[in-house]
Design a protein around this motif. Structure first.
Motif, PDB file in Angstrom:
ATOM      1  N   ASN A 102       0.967  -1.072  -0.043  1.00  0.00           N
ATOM      2  CA  ASN A 102       0.103   0.128  -0.005  1.00  0.00           C
ATOM      3  C   ASN A 102       0.741   1.150   0.042  1.00  0.00           C
ATOM      4  OD1 ASN A 102       0.639   0.702   2.578  1.00  0.00           O
ATOM      5  ND2 ASN A 102      -0.838  -0.755   3.382  1.00  0.00           N
ATOM      6  N   ALA A 103       0.397   2.335   0.005  1.00  0.00           N
ATOM      7  CA  ALA A 103       1.057   3.668  -0.004  1.00  0.00           C
ATOM      8  C   ALA A 103       1.708   3.858   1.007  1.00  0.00           C
ATOM      9  CB  ALA A 103      -0.019   4.846  -0.149  1.00  0.00           C
ATOM     10  N   ASP A 104       1.712   3.700   2.249  1.00  0.00           N
ATOM     11  CA  ASP A 104       2.395   3.825   3.354  1.00  0.00           C
ATOM     12  C   ASP A 104       3.712   2.547   3.478  1.00  0.00           C
ATOM     13  OD1 ASP A 104       0.898   5.618   4.554  1.00  0.00           O
ATOM     14  OD2 ASP A 104      -0.396   3.964   5.458  1.00  0.00           O
ATOM     15  N   GLU A 105       3.426   1.598   2.992  1.00  0.00           N
ATOM     16  CA  GLU A 105       4.613   0.429   2.658  1.00  0.00           C
ATOM     17  C   GLU A 105       5.437   0.939   1.812  1.00  0.00           C
ATOM     18  OE1 GLU A 105       2.149  -3.600   4.040  1.00  0.00           O
ATOM     19  OE2 GLU A 105       1.790  -2.632   2.014  1.00  0.00           O
ATOM     20  N   ILE A 106       4.923   1.297   0.440  1.00  0.00           N
ATOM     21  CA  ILE A 106       5.911   1.841  -0.489  1.00  0.00           C
ATOM     22  C   ILE A 106       6.600   2.818  -0.307  1.00  0.00           C
ATOM     23  CG2 ILE A 106       5.826   2.820  -3.015  1.00  0.00           C
ATOM     24  CD1 ILE A 106       3.428   0.741  -3.540  1.00  0.00           C
ATOM     25  N   GLY A 107       5.954   3.850   0.499  1.00  0.00           N
ATOM     26  CA  GLY A 107       6.793   5.118   1.105  1.00  0.00           C
ATOM     27  C   GLY A 107       7.862   4.693   1.934  1.00  0.00           C
ATOM     28  N   SER A 108       7.645   3.592   2.942  1.00  0.00           N
ATOM     29  CA  SER A 108       8.592   3.152   3.630  1.00  0.00           C
ATOM     30  C   SER A 108       9.739   2.544   2.867  1.00  0.00           C
ATOM     31  CB  SER A 108       8.167   2.083   4.630  1.00  0.00           C
ATOM     32  OG  SER A 108       9.101   1.347   5.285  1.00  0.00           O
ATOM     33  N   GLN A 109       9.484   1.771   1.972  1.00  0.00           N
ATOM     34  CA  GLN A 109      10.456   1.274   1.037  1.00  0.00           C
ATOM     35  C   GLN A 109      11.119   2.219   0.303  1.00  0.00           C
ATOM     36  OE1 GLN A 109       8.606  -1.932  -1.190  1.00  0.00           O
ATOM     37  NE2 GLN A 109       7.483  -2.758   0.509  1.00  0.00           N
ATOM     38  N   LEU A 110      10.477   3.322  -0.069  1.00  0.00           N
ATOM     39  CA  LEU A 110      11.185   4.501  -0.808  1.00  0.00           C
ATOM     40  C   LEU A 110      12.352   4.873   0.037  1.00  0.00           C
ATOM     41  CD1 LEU A 110      11.604   6.222  -3.234  1.00  0.00           C
ATOM     42  CD2 LEU A 110       9.619   7.683  -2.037  1.00  0.00           C
ATOM     43  N   GLU A 111      12.167   5.091   1.177  1.00  0.00           N
ATOM     44  CA  GLU A 111      12.942   5.762   2.371  1.00  0.00           C
ATOM     45  C   GLU A 111      14.226   4.718   2.434  1.00  0.00           C
ATOM     46  OE1 GLU A 111      13.225   8.676   3.372  1.00  0.00           O
ATOM     47  OE2 GLU A 111      11.384   8.928   2.333  1.00  0.00           O
TER      48      GLU A 111
END
Length: 168
Positions: A102-111
């Motif tokens: 989801n958007a939160d998980e992808i955001g974390s992976q981006l970091e």
């Protein structure tokens, strides 16, 4: 030692590499030549292989094959020395990963990916003497270098010209 082919958790993994290094340490080997012929693979597996290289009590000299690209280039430049054949190619680019969630998980992976990119950039800059900005400029797109250019930019330490490479 050899890394031939792609670097992933099912082939040429950090676990495979650690087993090779452990066996050499146990048998008293002090200096090792690592032959790499690889188009790359997982930036995370490569990062752990580098950690294993850094812990090795002796010297690990890397000899590249016809291609040392992506995650494989990161491993090569972290050895005590790195030589390329005259017909060799080296490629660097920003680390990448396949992701889902989801958007939160992808955001974390981006970091996480941004952090890994910073780690790789610092290593290339340290090896070459280039600034981190110069490395970033080089790898804005895939940066392919022949052996002469890699030597000129200090990604490798020497060129093996017309010598046979003992990769036994």
């Amino acid at each position: 030692m050899r890394i031939i082919g792609d670097i992933f958790d099912w082939r040429n993994s950090c676990m495979d590499f650690d087993a090779q290094v452990s066996a050499m340490v146990t048998s008293g080997v002090k200096d090792v030549e690592l032959y790499i012929y690889s188009k790359g693979g997982s930036c995370f597996e490569a990062n752990e292989i580098v950690n294993i290289i850094k812990r090795f009590p002796g010297t690990i000299s890397c000899v590249g094959g016809a291609i040392v690209a992506s995650a494989a280039s990161y491993i090569a430049i972290n050895c005590n020395s790195f030589s390329m054949p005259a017909n060799g190619l080296l490629m660097i680019h920003k680390p990448n990963l396949e992701t889902f969630g989801n958007a939160d998980e992808i955001g974390s992976q981006l970091e996480m990916l941004k952090t890994m990119t910073d780690i790789y950039c610092k290593a290339y800059a340290k090896k070459t003497g280039l600034s981190e900005q110069q490395v970033s400029d080089l790898w804005a797109t895939e940066c392919w270098m022949g052996a002469e250019e890699a030597l000129q930019k200090k990604f490798c330490d020497s060129i093996i010209a017309d010598e046979s490479i003992d990769n036994t």
